[in-house]
Design a protein around this motif. Sequence first.
Motif, PDB file in Angstrom:
ATOM      1  N   PHE A  12       0.826  -1.204   0.000  1.00 32.75           N
ATOM      2  CA  PHE A  12       0.000   0.000   0.000  1.00 32.75           C
ATOM      3  C   PHE A  12       0.862   1.256   0.000  1.00 32.75           C
ATOM      4  O   PHE A  12       0.578   2.229  -0.703  1.00 32.75           O
ATOM      5  N   LEU A  13       1.939   1.244   0.790  1.00 31.83           N
ATOM      6  CA  LEU A  13       2.835   2.403   0.861  1.00 31.83           C
ATOM      7  C   LEU A  13       3.541   2.654  -0.467  1.00 31.83           C
ATOM      8  O   LEU A  13       3.863   3.794  -0.808  1.00 31.83           O
ATOM      9  N   VAL A  14       3.784   1.592  -1.223  1.00 36.40           N
ATOM     10  CA  VAL A  14       4.387   1.748  -2.551  1.00 36.40           C
ATOM     11  C   VAL A  14       3.340   2.227  -3.551  1.00 36.40           C
ATOM     12  O   VAL A  14       3.625   3.070  -4.414  1.00 36.40           O
ATOM     13  N   PHE A  15       2.143   1.712  -3.422  1.00 34.36           N
ATOM     14  CA  PHE A  15       1.108   1.958  -4.421  1.00 34.36           C
ATOM     15  C   PHE A  15       0.528   3.370  -4.347  1.00 34.36           C
ATOM     16  O   PHE A  15       0.246   3.982  -5.381  1.00 34.36           O
ATOM     17  N   VAL A  16       0.368   3.897  -3.129  1.00 31.13           N
ATOM     18  CA  VAL A  16      -0.270   5.214  -2.971  1.00 31.13           C
ATOM     19  C   VAL A  16       0.474   6.319  -3.725  1.00 31.13           C
ATOM     20  O   VAL A  16      -0.151   7.094  -4.467  1.00 31.13           O
ATOM     21  N   PRO A  17       1.808   6.427  -3.590  1.00 31.32           N
ATOM     22  CA  PRO A  17       2.498   7.463  -4.379  1.00 31.32           C
ATOM     23  C   PRO A  17       2.338   7.279  -5.879  1.00 31.32           C
ATOM     24  O   PRO A  17       2.239   8.261  -6.625  1.00 31.32           O
ATOM     25  N   LEU A  18       2.299   6.015  -6.321  1.00 33.62           N
ATOM     26  CA  LEU A  18       2.108   5.764  -7.752  1.00 33.62           C
ATOM     27  C   LEU A  18       0.736   6.252  -8.214  1.00 33.62           C
ATOM     28  O   LEU A  18       0.595   6.851  -9.279  1.00 33.62           O
ATOM     29  N   VAL A  19      -0.279   5.984  -7.402  1.00 37.46           N
ATOM     30  CA  VAL A  19      -1.641   6.389  -7.758  1.00 37.46           C
ATOM     31  C   VAL A  19      -1.760   7.905  -7.853  1.00 37.46           C
ATOM     32  O   VAL A  19      -2.338   8.454  -8.801  1.00 37.46           O
ATOM     33  N   TYR A  20      -1.186   8.606  -6.887  1.00 37.47           N
ATOM     34  CA  TYR A  20      -1.400  10.053  -6.797  1.00 37.47           C
ATOM     35  C   TYR A  20      -0.408  10.884  -7.609  1.00 37.47           C
ATOM     36  O   TYR A  20      -0.775  11.932  -8.146  1.00 37.47           O
ATOM     37  N   TRP A  21       0.834  10.443  -7.680  1.00 41.61           N
ATOM     38  CA  TRP A  21       1.855  11.323  -8.242  1.00 41.61           C
ATOM     39  C   TRP A  21       2.528  10.812  -9.508  1.00 41.61           C
ATOM     40  O   TRP A  21       3.201  11.595 -10.189  1.00 41.61           O
ATOM     41  N   VAL A 135     -11.370   2.129  -3.843  1.00 37.03           N
ATOM     42  CA  VAL A 135     -11.703   0.732  -4.103  1.00 37.03           C
ATOM     43  C   VAL A 135     -10.603  -0.198  -3.599  1.00 37.03           C
ATOM     44  O   VAL A 135     -10.881  -1.309  -3.121  1.00 37.03           O
ATOM     45  N   ILE A 136      -9.352   0.239  -3.645  1.00 34.65           N
ATOM     46  CA  ILE A 136      -8.265  -0.585  -3.119  1.00 34.65           C
ATOM     47  C   ILE A 136      -8.389  -0.736  -1.609  1.00 34.65           C
ATOM     48  O   ILE A 136      -8.243  -1.838  -1.062  1.00 34.65           O
ATOM     49  N   LEU A 137      -8.674   0.371  -0.923  1.00 32.18           N
ATOM     50  CA  LEU A 137      -8.878   0.308   0.526  1.00 32.18           C
ATOM     51  C   LEU A 137     -10.084  -0.556   0.868  1.00 32.18           C
ATOM     52  O   LEU A 137     -10.065  -1.320   1.842  1.00 32.18           O
ATOM     53  N   LEU A 138     -11.131  -0.430   0.083  1.00 32.93           N
ATOM     54  CA  LEU A 138     -12.358  -1.186   0.326  1.00 32.93           C
ATOM     55  C   LEU A 138     -12.090  -2.689   0.244  1.00 32.93           C
ATOM     56  O   LEU A 138     -12.441  -3.454   1.152  1.00 32.93           O
ATOM     57  N   VAL A 139     -11.447  -3.109  -0.848  1.00 32.03           N
ATOM     58  CA  VAL A 139     -11.175  -4.535  -1.032  1.00 32.03           C
ATOM     59  C   VAL A 139     -10.176  -5.035   0.013  1.00 32.03           C
ATOM     60  O   VAL A 139     -10.326  -6.137   0.556  1.00 32.03           O
ATOM     61  N   SER A 140      -9.158  -4.233   0.321  1.00 30.27           N
ATOM     62  CA  SER A 140      -8.150  -4.642   1.295  1.00 30.27           C
ATOM     63  C   SER A 140      -8.754  -4.779   2.687  1.00 30.27           C
ATOM     64  O   SER A 140      -8.455  -5.739   3.420  1.00 30.27           O
ATOM     65  N   ALA A 141      -9.595  -3.823   3.086  1.00 28.96           N
ATOM     66  CA  ALA A 141     -10.245  -3.903   4.393  1.00 28.96           C
ATOM     67  C   ALA A 141     -11.147  -5.123   4.478  1.00 28.96           C
ATOM     68  O   ALA A 141     -11.207  -5.802   5.515  1.00 28.96           O
ATOM     69  N   THR A 142     -11.848  -5.408   3.388  1.00 27.44           N
ATOM     70  CA  THR A 142     -12.702  -6.598   3.338  1.00 27.44           C
ATOM     71  C   THR A 142     -11.889  -7.852   3.562  1.00 27.44           C
ATOM     72  O   THR A 142     -12.260  -8.742   4.336  1.00 27.44           O
ATOM     73  N   ASP A 143     -10.755  -7.944   2.883  1.00 30.79           N
ATOM     74  CA  ASP A 143      -9.892  -9.115   2.992  1.00 30.79           C
ATOM     75  C   ASP A 143      -9.348  -9.269   4.407  1.00 30.79           C
ATOM     76  O   ASP A 143      -9.363 -10.368   4.982  1.00 30.79           O
ATOM     77  N   ILE A 144      -8.883  -8.177   5.007  1.00 31.09           N
ATOM     78  CA  ILE A 144      -8.275  -8.243   6.338  1.00 31.09           C
ATOM     79  C   ILE A 144      -9.298  -8.613   7.405  1.00 31.09           C
ATOM     80  O   ILE A 144      -9.056  -9.494   8.247  1.00 31.09           O
TER      81      ILE A 144
END
Length: 265
Positions: A12-21, A135-144
Amino acid sequence: MQQRIVTAALLFLVFVPLVYWAPAPIFRLFLAGVFLLALDEWLQLAQLGRHRLWALLGSLGFLILVFFWRGGIWLCAVAGIFWLLIPIVLLRARTPAKVQRAPRWMALLAVPALFPAFLLAAILQGQRPPLLLWVILLVSATDILALAVGKTWGRKPLAPWLSPAKTREGLYGGLLAGLMMGTLGAMVLIGRDPHALVGGAVLGLLVAAFGVVGDLLESLLKRRSGHKDSGRILPGHGGVLDRIDAMLAGIPVFVLGLIALGWWK
């Protein structure tokens, strides 16, 4: 479970900067790399000969589509129909013998399962990055939460012929996470009026439910091929496909929900 959460947090920490910047072309190249790994794992589980060659050709096709595709709504419609039909496939494989008789053409299911989700992820990042993060947070929270509830209180198997570890209690926990993250995401990104909150809650429930369908489809592939995981690249998860299986169904359903609610501009 702890290793699984740590790996998910690092991703998630790697993906967030990619998504936003990250510029759209860079993000699409990143997606193409993930797509290559996921497709290779899928085709290997489907026991397709020369799976690496086909995965490479598929990723090249994805690269072409992701830079030139302009049919997002049609893509959603095709993906939506596909995921509505998948529960029928899962229910037909209700015994170990029927799992083994699953059709050889399951390799072809990679086309409607992988391409729409990845292409829509690219479209979301290019137009409204917060929606992709939602949607990434939604699916990840569901999984956890599904995993936590299932391990703590799970008693009744959900689909023992496909995934003995999954329980109905875990499903309820995942749906609760979807409800909460859907509502929270709508509150932050859409508005706090009742229509937005109810719409977000329903959207979260649908994404969580279809995420389970995506997860079970991959379980069918693994059970059929005799593999516990799709790979070993991600500690605590297995392969790339093990990490994104729920998102393959969740992202198209999410975008369809945005369109139905009038939140897709």
